[in-house]
Each structure stands twice: as C-alpha cells, then as structure tokens.
Motif scaffolding. Structure first.
Motif, short mmCIF file in Angstrom:
data_model
loop_
_atom_site.label_atom_id
_atom_site.label_comp_id
_atom_site.label_asym_id
_atom_site.label_seq_id
_atom_site.Cartn_x
_atom_site.Cartn_y
_atom_site.Cartn_z
N LEU A 46 0.85 -1.18 0.00
CA LEU A 46 0.00 0.00 0.00
C LEU A 46 0.89 1.23 0.00
N ARG A 101 0.88 5.34 0.12
CA ARG A 101 0.09 6.52 0.45
C ARG A 101 0.99 7.74 0.52
N ARG A 102 0.41 8.89 0.24
CA ARG A 102 1.12 10.16 0.41
C ARG A 102 0.83 10.68 1.81
N ARG A 103 1.74 11.46 2.31
CA ARG A 103 1.57 12.04 3.64
C ARG A 103 0.21 12.72 3.75
N GLN A 143 -2.71 11.20 3.83
CA GLN A 143 -3.81 10.33 3.41
C GLN A 143 -4.13 9.31 4.50
N GLU A 144 -5.19 8.55 4.24
CA GLU A 144 -5.58 7.50 5.17
C GLU A 144 -5.17 6.14 4.61
N ALA A 145 -4.77 5.26 5.52
CA ALA A 145 -4.45 3.88 5.12
C ALA A 145 -5.40 2.94 5.86
N SER A 175 5.65 4.16 7.75
CA SER A 175 6.10 3.16 6.78
C SER A 175 6.65 1.95 7.52
N LEU A 232 3.36 -1.02 4.10
CA LEU A 232 2.89 0.35 3.89
C LEU A 232 4.07 1.26 3.60
N VAL A 260 4.89 5.27 2.84
CA VAL A 260 4.37 6.63 2.84
C VAL A 260 5.35 7.54 2.12
#
Lengths: 115, 114
Positions: free
Chosen positions: A11, A13-15, A17-19, A87, A112, A114
């Motif tokens: 997964l 994600r950008r800083r 955002q929701e995971a 991360s 994850l 990030v």
C-alpha cells in the motif's frame, strides 16, 4: 482451510492520506492481533481484538491509529493522516481462543510505504 | 518490561553444519516461548512452541530448549540446508497474560550457503 489473509500486500500513500489495512482471520478464529515491524526494528504488538471488542490496545499509538473487528467482515487497522514514520510492515495474526492461546497464525503482512 | 535479545544478529554457515541460535529474556515469568521463521516478504511461520513448564521441543532437525530460571532458550538446527536460510525470531508471552501478546527479539538472520 485458508490461512490468515491480509490485503493489500503493498500500500502506497502520500503524507496526510488514510491507510486501511484488512485482515481476515483463519476460519474458526475469533481473536485477532496486529503487529508492526518498523525498518531495522523487531515486531511490536499493537492491539488485540475479539469480535466487536478491543481487548488490549496498549501497543497502539495514541493518535491517528484505530482498529476494529466487526461482527461481520475482516478486521481493519486504520491509520489517519499518515506520516513517513508509519512506513512499516503490518502483520495480522489470529488464534481460535484468547486466554491460554498457543500458536498464533500470521498473515503475510501489508507493506505500507508513505511518500 | 520484558525484553528479548537474540544472538548472533547474523550467521553465515556452509551447508551441513549444526548451529545454535540464542535467545534471552529479562522476565522469567513467561507463559510460553515460541520460535518463528520469517522469509523475505512473507509472514511468520511458527516452528516450535515451548510451554513454561517444558524444557524442550523437537521437530525434525530442529530442537528448542528452555531454561526459564536463567531466561534463556536455544534453537538447535542440525545438518543445515540452504533452504533453512531465513530470519529466525524468538518470542515470549508473559507479563501476566496468556493471550497472544508476544514480545519479539530482533531476530537472527541465517544464511546457509551450498
């Protein structure tokens, strides 16, 4: 009998955002545990849930992290407003009972990242 | 607070060697101790579980011992093979709980070369 299933496997994600990480325990297992493995660190316990109940969340960061295990469906680990330090590899494990547990059965994890 | 330490951090051996991985824990009031194997990009596989009342467990080429009073466990791997290459993790359940709240060591990275 399928093992513990986690998705997604990876997964990004950008800083900010929701995971949302999902875990389906083994069939017949009603106890779920989440662990986190940060880079260069060992696995750390985060939270222990039974169906519809959080039993022990002593390892969960106080902010931005939450977990649930509803009556129907998978367990969800939710991280709001992700930061680079989130991360890590997140592992889910399940067991058929709580007290007196023996082996835990682990999933393959969600990595994850990030950005 | 329970702390688990594994020595060595990494080990590289030729195929066929017998080897020992060490694990120590600071609080001897444990419920059980488990040894896991972790392959890159994969989850954990439970290898051996030793209850607090037991001294050792064996499975195939693996033997794990537990000395609760001294806070130590060893994992012995006989006749190592390249397929044994992985990270080996030691973990304990303790602190007054008997549910799956494991405290892990940092692991030993094992490489067995042909």
């Amino acid at each position: 009998n399928a093992g513990v299933m986690q998705n997604p496997r990876h997964l990004v994600r950008r800083r900010g955002q929701e995971a949302r990480l999902r875990c389906s325990p083994m069939k017949g297992h009603s106890h779920v545990y989440w662990y986190r493995q940060l880079p260069e660190e060992g696995l750390k316990f985060m939270v222990y849930l039974q169906k519809e109940n959080i039993i022990d969340e002593s390892g969960m960061p106080k902010e931005r992290f939450s977990a649930e295990f509803p009556k129907e469906g998978p367990s969800i680990l939710r991280i709001q407003q992700v930061v680079r330090g989130d991360s890590a590899a997140y592992f889910c494990a399940s067991s058929p009972r709580g007290q007196g547990v023996e082996k835990l059965f682990f999933g393959s994890g969600t990595q994850l990242s990030v950005l | 607070k329970q702390e688990v330490t594994q020595i060595p951090a990494a080990l590289s051996v030729p195929e066929g060697e017998n080897l020992v991985l060490n694990c120590s824990f600071t609080d001897s009031a444990i419920y059980n101790l488990q040894w896991f194997r972790q392959d890159p990009g994969k989850g954990l596989t439970s290898l051996l579980l030793i209850q607090s009342s037991q001294r050792e467990q064996t499975s195939g080429r693996l033997n794990a011992s537990l000395d609760k009073s001294s806070g130590r466990s060893t994992l012995y791997i006989a006749a190592s093979q390249p397929g044994d290459s992985a990270t080996y993790l030691c973990a304990v359940i303790g602190g007054g709980t008997s549910y799956g709240k494991l405290t892990f060591g940092q692991g030993t990275i094992l490489t067995v070369h042909p």
